[in-house]
Design a protein around this motif. Sequence first.
Motif: not given
Length: 249
Positions: A10-14, A31, A34, A91
Motif C-alpha cells: 500500500p501507499k501511505i497518504n502524506t 508536505r 519523507l 516531519s
Amino acid sequence: LKCENIMALPKINTPTYDLTLPSTGKKIKYRPFLVREEKILIMALETEDMAQITNAVVEILNDCILTKGVSVNKLATFDIEYLFLNVRAKSVGETVEVNITCPDDGKTSVQTEINIDSIKVQKVRGHKNIIKLDDQYSMKLKYPSITEFIESNFESGQDGGEGSDIDKSLTMITSCIEMIYDNEESWDASDSSQKELEEFIEQLNSKQFKAIEKFFETMPKLSHKVKVTNPTTEVESEVVLEGLASFFT
C-alpha cells in the motif's frame, strides 16, 4: 504453472499543510520530508560540499512545495529558513529541543523545548529596500537567496581570516543589488559583471555603505525569545534565538 495473485504494497497518504511566506504574504501548500529526502540531505551534509548541500536543499524543498510556480532559488533567505523549519517540524514533531547557554555565567547549558508554531519571522519597523545614496542616485536591493541560506546554516565554519570575511560581505552585497537608478536612467544589476558591481560599491563613502549595511541588519529574520533559568545560579534570563541553525543545536 500455478498463478498467484501478488498484491502491491500500500501507499501511505502524506498530509499537506499551508504556510504563509513572510516576504510576500503568499500562502503556499507543502508536505513534510519523507525518509528518502532526509537521506538525500544527510548524504549531502556528510560531503561538506556547499554545492551538493545547496542542490539537495533546493531539490527537497522544491519537491515538498506543492504550490505551482514557487521557485526556492528565488525565495528570500528568511522565507527559506521559515519554510525549512516548518517542513522539517511536520516531519519529526511539533516541538524542537535546543541547548541554550545561560548568559549569566556563559557556560551552563539548559535544554529547552520550543513549540515550532511559536517561532516566527520578525520584522523591523522602518526597514526598506530602497537605499538613497545621494541627491542623485538610489539603489534597490533584494534579499539574500539560497546560497546565503546554505552558508549561514550548513557551512562547516573554516576561518578564512578578516580578508575572507570582507570578500564574503562584498560578494553578498553585490549579489543583492537589483537596480541602481537616478531620475533619468536605471542600471539593472543583471546587465553588469561582478567586478563592475564591486567597483561601484568600493567607490561609496562610509555613510553610504552603512546605509546598505543597515538593510541587512534590519531585514526580517527567524527569531524567538525564550526564558531560561540557570540551575546552578537560579538566575532567569531571556535569550533571543536567531536563524534556522539556532533551532537545531
